[in-house]
Design an enzyme around this catalytic site. Structure first.
Site, PDB file in Angstrom:
ATOM      1  CE  LYS A 214      -2.253   2.772   2.344  1.00 10.19           C
ATOM      2  NZ  LYS A 214      -1.636   4.555   2.049  1.00 10.19           N
ATOM      3  CD  GLU A 288      12.830  -0.231   9.552  1.00 12.58           C
ATOM      4  OE1 GLU A 288      13.185   0.779  10.272  1.00 12.58           O
ATOM      5  OE2 GLU A 288      13.315  -1.323   9.217  1.00 12.58           O
ATOM      6  CB  CYS A 322      12.937   7.943   8.772  1.00  9.55           C
ATOM      7  SG  CYS A 322      13.791   7.150   7.604  1.00  9.55           S
ATOM      8  CD  GLU A 419      10.071  11.929  11.896  1.00 11.55           C
ATOM      9  OE1 GLU A 419       8.909  11.628  12.394  1.00 11.55           O
ATOM     10  OE2 GLU A 419      10.854  11.353  11.436  1.00 11.55           O
TER      11      GLU A 419
HETATM   12  P1  NAD Z   1       2.183   8.004   8.069  1.00 14.07           P
HETATM   13  O1  NAD Z   1       2.321   7.226   9.192  1.00 14.07           O
HETATM   14  O2  NAD Z   1       1.100   9.137   8.294  1.00 14.07           O
HETATM   15  O3  NAD Z   1       1.590   7.206   6.736  1.00 14.07           O
HETATM   16  C1  NAD Z   1       2.590   5.926   6.366  1.00 14.07           C
HETATM   17  C2  NAD Z   1       1.795   5.199   5.432  1.00 14.07           C
HETATM   18  O4  NAD Z   1       0.587   4.540   6.456  1.00 14.07           O
HETATM   19  C3  NAD Z   1       0.817   5.783   4.425  1.00 14.07           C
HETATM   20  O5  NAD Z   1       0.779   4.896   3.474  1.00 14.07           O
HETATM   21  C4  NAD Z   1      -0.694   5.755   4.916  1.00 14.07           C
HETATM   22  O6  NAD Z   1      -1.497   5.689   4.206  1.00 14.07           O
HETATM   23  C5  NAD Z   1      -0.629   4.652   6.086  1.00 14.07           C
HETATM   24  N1  NAD Z   1      -1.471   4.840   7.207  1.00 14.07           N
HETATM   25  C6  NAD Z   1      -2.094   5.962   7.753  1.00 14.07           C
HETATM   26  N2  NAD Z   1      -2.801   5.645   8.858  1.00 14.07           N
HETATM   27  C7  NAD Z   1      -2.905   4.267   8.968  1.00 14.07           C
HETATM   28  C8  NAD Z   1      -3.439   3.395   9.917  1.00 14.07           C
HETATM   29  N3  NAD Z   1      -4.152   3.540  10.756  1.00 14.07           N
HETATM   30  N4  NAD Z   1      -3.258   2.121   9.450  1.00 14.07           N
HETATM   31  C9  NAD Z   1      -2.391   1.428   8.443  1.00 14.07           C
HETATM   32  N5  NAD Z   1      -1.912   2.553   7.534  1.00 14.07           N
HETATM   33  C10 NAD Z   1      -2.106   3.856   7.705  1.00 14.07           C
HETATM   34  O7  NAD Z   1       3.680   8.496   7.751  1.00 14.07           O
HETATM   35  P2  NAD Z   1       3.952   9.660   6.382  1.00 14.07           P
HETATM   36  O8  NAD Z   1       3.548  10.845   6.857  1.00 14.07           O
HETATM   37  O9  NAD Z   1       3.481   9.004   5.164  1.00 14.07           O
HETATM   38  O10 NAD Z   1       5.695   9.386   6.516  1.00 14.07           O
HETATM   39  C11 NAD Z   1       6.456   9.924   7.141  1.00 14.07           C
HETATM   40  C12 NAD Z   1       6.887   9.206   8.599  1.00 14.07           C
HETATM   41  O11 NAD Z   1       7.606   8.031   8.109  1.00 14.07           O
HETATM   42  C13 NAD Z   1       7.834  10.173   9.405  1.00 14.07           C
HETATM   43  O12 NAD Z   1       7.611   9.868  10.852  1.00 14.07           O
HETATM   44  C14 NAD Z   1       9.368   9.364   8.917  1.00 14.07           C
HETATM   45  O13 NAD Z   1      10.231   9.392   9.857  1.00 14.07           O
HETATM   46  C15 NAD Z   1       8.771   7.821   8.726  1.00 14.07           C
HETATM   47  N6  NAD Z   1       9.637   7.048   8.125  1.00 14.07           N
HETATM   48  C16 NAD Z   1      10.602   6.241   8.585  1.00 14.07           C
HETATM   49  C17 NAD Z   1      11.378   5.509   7.889  1.00 14.07           C
HETATM   50  C18 NAD Z   1      12.176   4.209   8.456  1.00 14.07           C
HETATM   51  O14 NAD Z   1      12.817   3.531   7.821  1.00 14.07           O
HETATM   52  N7  NAD Z   1      12.347   4.211   9.928  1.00 14.07           N
HETATM   53  C19 NAD Z   1      11.432   5.652   6.612  1.00 14.07           C
HETATM   54  C20 NAD Z   1      10.632   6.665   5.895  1.00 14.07           C
HETATM   55  C21 NAD Z   1       9.815   7.344   6.452  1.00 14.07           C
END
Ligand code: NAD
Length: 514
Positions: A214, A288, A322, A419
């Site tokens: 997804k 992650e 991240c 963050e």
């Molecule tokens: P987010 O958590 O809002 O969304 C991530 C994904 O989860 C999206 O595809 C979203 O549609 C989905 N999602 C949202 N709510 C959900 C739910 N209740 N159940 C299942 N899926 C759901 O994060 P974002 O804003 O897209 O990404 C930024 C974040 O990702 C930052 O905090 C960043 O640090 C983190 N990140 C971490 C890594 C790592 O390897 N640790 C890598 C990249 C990004």
């Protein structure tokens, strides 16, 4: 060609930000003009479709709801295409397709045959690398130099690397037997859309699992072109399925009863929700999540090189990283010099058209993300920190934030704890390595860190005491598929990359129970 313009290049760009840098309220540096001729990447060698359906069972199928969401270019807000919104029934179709493919084909296929498919996907990513890089930049806002030189080559490298592991899994876990888990549900964020898809799919497929992926709602396009590649590679239908949609689609996927494993990359907030939802289900989970990395510069560090590390650490991909080095700790004696060098270097960063090969800092990924950055920056100012930023004119359309940094930051400020996920650095000082370690660990996160010093012993001392999954020494943001990546504390658990990246997709058993 979508109902938006194929040429998503902003037409409203004013001069890029490469001069006039000065503290916000006090101009101390004379302005310096040194314009580059525009060097835009071409967009006429591929086609963005007007509409993208779901990729289920090897075919592109309409969502049952009939609903589509517009996806835009954040550099100019033009619509690029419309992408299907998968509802619960569509997710169910995708998981069933993955289950069938797992039971009938993929788990029975000799591992060396699986490897060939994964290798073929890697080759096709390379062949279509220009197209993928340009789409990634148009849909996400990151500079084309980064999509072209980092995201796409690394995505291909992950598929190559894990293709090599597919028939050698017994060597990954010594003295144990291994077998796949089944169907993996994989939810990814918007900051590295293609690369995150590769990090998820490649190890899962190599281990013999089938997948439902997804992508994030703001950046689904490269995943859909990856779906075309997967079709072209003749991967058996259902081995990889891609369902687009928002958090509701992600939640429906994670809680689907026929999923054996959930791999999530995204915010800590959503990661915790998923962890709660999965408690007691027996599903395997890797998370992650976010980070707030400490980037430590000791007084014996090679400062010019360290400045490049700081710039790469916080301003690449507009700070939507991240593992961004978002908290800079500078040893007191060199603090004034570091601030001067950082100001000088930041002046040379070119903010503007992400498709221009000269651009260093592109567009913020979405309006929502821009608002979050602005809110946190405003909190830093109101809590008493001093803000410096390029006082450049930004394009009228699209989402933009200039490279900035805060001085006078205290560990309790929100900008030191939360963050920001934007091009904003929080700078603090320390006196001794012990103090640097203590301050570095003063965060709920534990994803990454960096240390700059010429003394090897100091590197080992700091690296062994800072609680972070990845610690770079005298460099920053270096990635390789053979190297594991992942966090501690609220940055999650599980590793992606390297041999460690295979383990979350394998069930290990005693050899005689296989
Ligand atoms: P987010 O958590 O809002 O969304 C991530 C994904 O989860 C999206 O595809 C979203 O549609 C989905 N999602 C949202 N709510 C959900 C739910 N209740 N159940 C299942 N899926 C759901 O994060 P974002 O804003 O897209 O990404 C930024 C974040 O990702 C930052 O905090 C960043 O640090 C983190 N990140 C971490 C890594 C790592 O390897 N640790 C890598 C990249 C990004």
């Amino acid at each position: 060609m979508g109902d938006g313009a194929q040429d998503g290049r902003p037409t409203n760009f004013q001069k890029p930000c490469l001069h006039n840098y000065a503290p916000l309220n006090k101009m101390t540096t004379p302005s310096r003009e040194w314009d580059y001729a525009p060097a835009p990447e071409a967009t006429d060698h591929f086609r963005i479709r007007g509409r993208y359906d779901l990729f289920i069972g090897g075919r592109f199928v309409e969502p049952r709801s009939g609903r589509y969401r517009r996806t835009i270019n954040p550099a100019n807000e033009k619509v690029l295409s419309r992408v299907a919104e998968a509802a619960e029934g569509d997710v169910d179709r995708a998981v069933r397709a993955a289950r069938r493919a797992y039971e009938r084909i993929w788990s029975r296929m000799p591992a060396r045959e699986r490897a060939k498919y994964i290798y073929r996907i890697a080759r096709l990513i390379q062949e279509r690398s220009r197209e993928l890089a340009v789409i990634e930049t148009m849909n996400g806002g990151k500079p084309i130099r980064e999509s072209r030189d980092v995201d796409v080559p690394l995505a291909a490298a992950h598929f190559f690397y894990y293709a090599g592991w597919a028939d050698k899994l017994k060597f990954a876990v010594p003295a144990r037997g291994v077998r796949p888990l089944g169907v993996a549900a994989q939810v990814i964020p918007w900051n590295f859309p293609l690369l995150m898809a590769a990090w998820k799919l490649a190890p899962a497929l190599a281990c013999g699992n089938t997948c439902v992926l997804k992508p994030a709602e703001t950046t689904p396009l490269t995943a859909m072109h990856l779906a075309q590649i997967i079709q072209e590679a003749d991967l058996p239908p259902g081995v990889v399925n891609i369902v687009t949609g928002d958090g509701r689609t992600g939640a429906a996927l994670a809680r689907h009863p026929s999923v054996d494993k959930v791999a999530f990359t995204g915010s800590t907030e959503v990661g915790k929700l998923i962890q709660r939802m999965l408690a007691g289900t027996g599903k395997r989970l890797t998370l992650e999540l976010g980070g707030k990395a400490a980037h430590i510069i000791c007084d014996d560090a090679p400062l010019d090189q360290a400045m490049e590390g700081v710039i790469a650490g916080i301003y690449s991909n507009q700070g939507h990283v991240c593992c961004a080095g978002s908290r800079l700790f500078v040893q007191e004696g060199i603090y004034p010099l570091v601030i001067r060098k950082l100001r000088d270097r930041i002046r040379t960063l070119r903010v503007g058209d992400p498709l221009d090969k000269n651009t260093d800092v592109g567009a913020i990924n979405s309006r929502a993300q821009l608002e979050r950055i602005e809110e946190l920056v405003a909190s830093g100012v109101s809590e008493g920190a001093r803000l410096y930023r390029q006082p450049c004119r930004l394009p009228r359309k699209g989402f933009w934030f200039p490279p900035s940094f805060f001085t006078g930051v205290s560990s309790t400020h929100r900008i030191a704890q939360e963050e920001i996920f934007g091009p904003v650095l929080s700078i603090m000082t320390f006196r001794s390595p012990e103090e640097a370690i203590e301050r570095a660990n003063n965060t709920p996160y534990g994803l990454s860190a960096g240390v700059w010093t010429e003394k090897g012993a100091r590197i080992f001392k700091i690296a062994s005491k800072v609680r972070a999954g990845v610690i770079w020494a005298n460099t920053y943001n270096k990635f390789d598929p053979s190297s594991p990546f992942g966090g501690y504390k609220e940055s999650g658990f599980g590793r992606e990359g390297g041999v460690a990246g295979l383990l979350p997709y394998l069930l290990t058993t005693q050899v005689d129970r296989l």
